[in-house]
Write a protein that holds these residues in place. Structure first.
Motif, PDB file in Angstrom:
ATOM      1  N   ILE A  55      65.227   4.758  -7.865  1.00 18.75           N
ATOM      2  CA  ILE A  55      64.067   5.285  -8.594  1.00 18.75           C
ATOM      3  C   ILE A  55      63.050   4.168  -8.839  1.00 18.75           C
ATOM      4  O   ILE A  55      61.837   4.387  -8.705  1.00 18.75           O
ATOM      5  N   LYS A  56      63.504   2.968  -9.167  1.00 22.85           N
ATOM      6  CA  LYS A  56      62.589   1.832  -9.331  1.00 22.85           C
ATOM      7  C   LYS A  56      61.815   1.585  -8.034  1.00 22.85           C
ATOM      8  O   LYS A  56      60.611   1.337  -8.054  1.00 22.85           O
ATOM      9  N   ALA A  57      62.518   1.642  -6.905  1.00 22.31           N
ATOM     10  CA  ALA A  57      61.878   1.410  -5.609  1.00 22.31           C
ATOM     11  C   ALA A  57      60.875   2.518  -5.295  1.00 22.31           C
ATOM     12  O   ALA A  57      59.796   2.246  -4.748  1.00 22.31           O
ATOM     13  N   ILE A  58      61.194   3.755  -5.644  1.00 27.00           N
ATOM     14  CA  ILE A  58      60.259   4.871  -5.433  1.00 27.00           C
ATOM     15  C   ILE A  58      59.006   4.642  -6.278  1.00 27.00           C
ATOM     16  O   ILE A  58      57.879   4.787  -5.788  1.00 27.00           O
ATOM     17  N   CYS A  59      59.190   4.277  -7.531  1.00 23.52           N
ATOM     18  CA  CYS A  59      58.044   4.026  -8.415  1.00 23.52           C
ATOM     19  C   CYS A  59      57.190   2.882  -7.887  1.00 23.52           C
ATOM     20  O   CYS A  59      55.956   2.961  -7.893  1.00 23.52           O
ATOM     21  N   VAL A  68      59.581  -0.661 -14.644  1.00 25.94           N
ATOM     22  CA  VAL A  68      60.408   0.539 -14.538  1.00 25.94           C
ATOM     23  C   VAL A  68      61.848   0.154 -14.860  1.00 25.94           C
ATOM     24  O   VAL A  68      62.410  -0.740 -14.247  1.00 25.94           O
ATOM     25  N   ASN A  69      62.406   0.826 -15.868  1.00 26.38           N
ATOM     26  CA  ASN A  69      63.805   0.585 -16.207  1.00 26.38           C
ATOM     27  C   ASN A  69      64.451   1.900 -16.619  1.00 26.38           C
ATOM     28  O   ASN A  69      63.770   2.886 -16.854  1.00 26.38           O
ATOM     29  N   SER A  70      65.752   1.887 -16.690  1.00 27.47           N
ATOM     30  CA  SER A  70      66.480   3.107 -17.010  1.00 27.47           C
ATOM     31  C   SER A  70      66.227   3.522 -18.454  1.00 27.47           C
ATOM     32  O   SER A  70      66.354   2.718 -19.367  1.00 27.47           O
ATOM     33  N   PRO A  71      65.890   4.793 -18.657  1.00 30.76           N
ATOM     34  CA  PRO A  71      65.687   5.296 -20.014  1.00 30.76           C
ATOM     35  C   PRO A  71      66.993   5.773 -20.653  1.00 30.76           C
ATOM     36  O   PRO A  71      67.045   6.814 -21.299  1.00 30.76           O
ATOM     37  N   THR A  72      68.051   4.995 -20.483  1.00 33.20           N
ATOM     38  CA  THR A  72      69.368   5.391 -20.983  1.00 33.20           C
ATOM     39  C   THR A  72      69.335   5.704 -22.474  1.00 33.20           C
ATOM     40  O   THR A  72      69.928   6.678 -22.916  1.00 33.20           O
ATOM     41  N   PHE A  73      68.629   4.917 -23.254  1.00 29.66           N
ATOM     42  CA  PHE A  73      68.613   5.123 -24.701  1.00 29.66           C
ATOM     43  C   PHE A  73      67.448   5.989 -25.159  1.00 29.66           C
ATOM     44  O   PHE A  73      67.555   6.706 -26.146  1.00 29.66           O
ATOM     45  N   THR A  74      66.334   5.938 -24.450  1.00 25.13           N
ATOM     46  CA  THR A  74      65.163   6.739 -24.829  1.00 25.13           C
ATOM     47  C   THR A  74      65.179   8.117 -24.177  1.00 25.13           C
ATOM     48  O   THR A  74      64.384   8.970 -24.541  1.00 25.13           O
ATOM     49  N   ILE A  75      65.999   8.332 -23.203  1.00 27.86           N
ATOM     50  CA  ILE A  75      66.171   9.541 -22.400  1.00 27.86           C
ATOM     51  C   ILE A  75      65.031   9.735 -21.402  1.00 27.86           C
ATOM     52  O   ILE A  75      65.245  10.182 -20.295  1.00 27.86           O
ATOM     53  N   GLU A  78      57.819   7.305 -19.209  1.00 28.91           N
ATOM     54  CA  GLU A  78      56.673   7.856 -18.488  1.00 28.91           C
ATOM     55  C   GLU A  78      55.905   6.720 -17.832  1.00 28.91           C
ATOM     56  O   GLU A  78      55.656   5.688 -18.447  1.00 28.91           O
ATOM     57  N   TYR A  79      55.543   6.936 -16.569  1.00 30.36           N
ATOM     58  CA  TYR A  79      54.769   5.977 -15.799  1.00 30.36           C
ATOM     59  C   TYR A  79      53.586   6.701 -15.180  1.00 30.36           C
ATOM     60  O   TYR A  79      53.533   7.926 -15.161  1.00 30.36           O
ATOM     61  N   LYS A  80      52.652   5.947 -14.626  1.00 32.39           N
ATOM     62  CA  LYS A  80      51.530   6.532 -13.910  1.00 32.39           C
ATOM     63  C   LYS A  80      51.503   5.934 -12.513  1.00 32.39           C
ATOM     64  O   LYS A  80      51.586   4.719 -12.344  1.00 32.39           O
ATOM     65  N   SER A  81      51.376   6.819 -11.515  1.00 35.83           N
ATOM     66  CA  SER A  81      51.316   6.356 -10.128  1.00 35.83           C
ATOM     67  C   SER A  81      49.938   5.758  -9.853  1.00 35.83           C
ATOM     68  O   SER A  81      48.997   5.945 -10.633  1.00 35.83           O
ATOM     69  N   GLY A  84      47.320   8.224  -9.960  1.00 37.17           N
ATOM     70  CA  GLY A  84      46.986   8.791 -11.258  1.00 37.17           C
ATOM     71  C   GLY A  84      47.879   9.905 -11.764  1.00 37.17           C
ATOM     72  O   GLY A  84      47.719  10.352 -12.890  1.00 37.17           O
ATOM     73  N   PHE A  85      48.816  10.370 -10.955  1.00 32.11           N
ATOM     74  CA  PHE A  85      49.674  11.435 -11.472  1.00 32.11           C
ATOM     75  C   PHE A  85      50.830  10.838 -12.269  1.00 32.11           C
ATOM     76  O   PHE A  85      51.277   9.729 -12.004  1.00 32.11           O
ATOM     77  N   PRO A  86      51.300  11.582 -13.285  1.00 34.80           N
ATOM     78  CA  PRO A  86      52.378  11.063 -14.123  1.00 34.80           C
ATOM     79  C   PRO A  86      53.736  11.158 -13.426  1.00 34.80           C
ATOM     80  O   PRO A  86      53.980  12.049 -12.620  1.00 34.80           O
ATOM     81  N   ILE A  87      54.582  10.203 -13.763  1.00 33.50           N
ATOM     82  CA  ILE A  87      55.966  10.178 -13.291  1.00 33.50           C
ATOM     83  C   ILE A  87      56.839  10.124 -14.534  1.00 33.50           C
ATOM     84  O   ILE A  87      56.663   9.256 -15.382  1.00 33.50           O
ATOM     85  N   TYR A  88      57.772  11.068 -14.628  1.00 34.18           N
ATOM     86  CA  TYR A  88      58.684  11.134 -15.758  1.00 34.18           C
ATOM     87  C   TYR A  88      60.086  10.782 -15.267  1.00 34.18           C
ATOM     88  O   TYR A  88      60.614  11.449 -14.390  1.00 34.18           O
ATOM     89  N   HIS A  89      60.654   9.741 -15.828  1.00 42.24           N
ATOM     90  CA  HIS A  89      61.976   9.258 -15.423  1.00 42.24           C
ATOM     91  C   HIS A  89      62.954   9.597 -16.546  1.00 42.24           C
ATOM     92  O   HIS A  89      62.864   9.045 -17.635  1.00 42.24           O
TER      93      HIS A  89
END
Length: 150
Positions: A55-59, A68-75, A78-81, A84-89
Motif C-alpha cells: 500500500i505504501k508503494a501504491i501511494c 504513509v504508515n499503517s493506521p493500526t491504532f487510528t484505524i 487519509e492521503y491525497k494523490s 488530487g483525489f483522496p486515498i483512505y487507508h
C-alpha cells in the motif's frame, strides 16, 4: 465468482523489496483511472505478508507526498494523490466489533469518492461491498510475494 471462489484477474510477483515500486506502478496501470478514484481495494494476507508495504508503494506511485504508515491504532489515515483525489487507508486489525467500523463512518467512505485501501478486510466482511477488488498477498517459500487481483 465461480464455485464460490473469486476469479483471478491478474497476478504479480515481487521477488524482492527493491521491486515493490515497479510492481505497484504495474498494478496501477492495470487498474483503470476511474477505478482508482472510486473503488475499494481489500488487501488479504497473513501478518507480515507485505500489505502495508505494498500500500505504501501504491501511494508513492500515485504521488502521495505524506508519510504513509499503517493506521493500526487510528484505524484510518487519509492521503491525497498527486491528481488530487483522496486515498483512505484502513487497518481493521485492532477492531473487535463490527460496530467500531460503523462508528468511524466506514460506509460513508465506501460510498463516497476516493480510493479505499483496506487491510484486514475480513474483520468487516459483513459490510464490505461485493464489488470491491480483492488483492491477496502470499509469501512464497523463497520469500518472494505473489499478489493476485480478483
Amino acid at each position: 465468482m465461480e464455485n464460490g471462489r473469486s476469479t483471478i484477474l491478474k497476478t504479480f510477483t515481487v521477488g524482492s523489496l527493491e521491486e515493490i515500486d515497479k510492481v505497484a506502478e504495474e498494478f496501477i496501470r492495470y487498474i483503470s483511472e476511474s477505478d482508482l478514484q472510486s473503488n475499494i481495494f481489500a488487501f488479504y494476507g497473513k501478518m507480515g505478508a507485505g500489505k502495508t508495504t505494498f500500500i505504501k508503494a501504491i501511494c508513492k506511485a500515485l504521488g502521495v507526498q505524506d508519510n504513509v504508515n499503517s493506521p493500526t491504532f487510528t484505524i484510518i489515515n487519509e492521503y491525497k494523490s498527486a491528481k488530487g483525489f483522496p486515498i483512505y487507508h484502513f487497518d481493521f486489525y485492532r477492531i473487535n466489533r463490527l460496530q467500531e467500523a460503523y462508528d468511524i463512518g466506514t460506509e460513508d467512505y465506501f460510498s463516497g469518492s476516493g480510493l479505499c485501501l483496506i487491510e484486514w478486510p475480513e474483520k468487516i466482511a459483513e459490510i464490505l461491498p461485493e464489488d470491491c477488488i480483492k488483492v491477496s498477498i502470499t509469501t512464497n517459500p523463497d520469500l518472494s510475494r505473489t499478489i493476485e487481483i480478483s
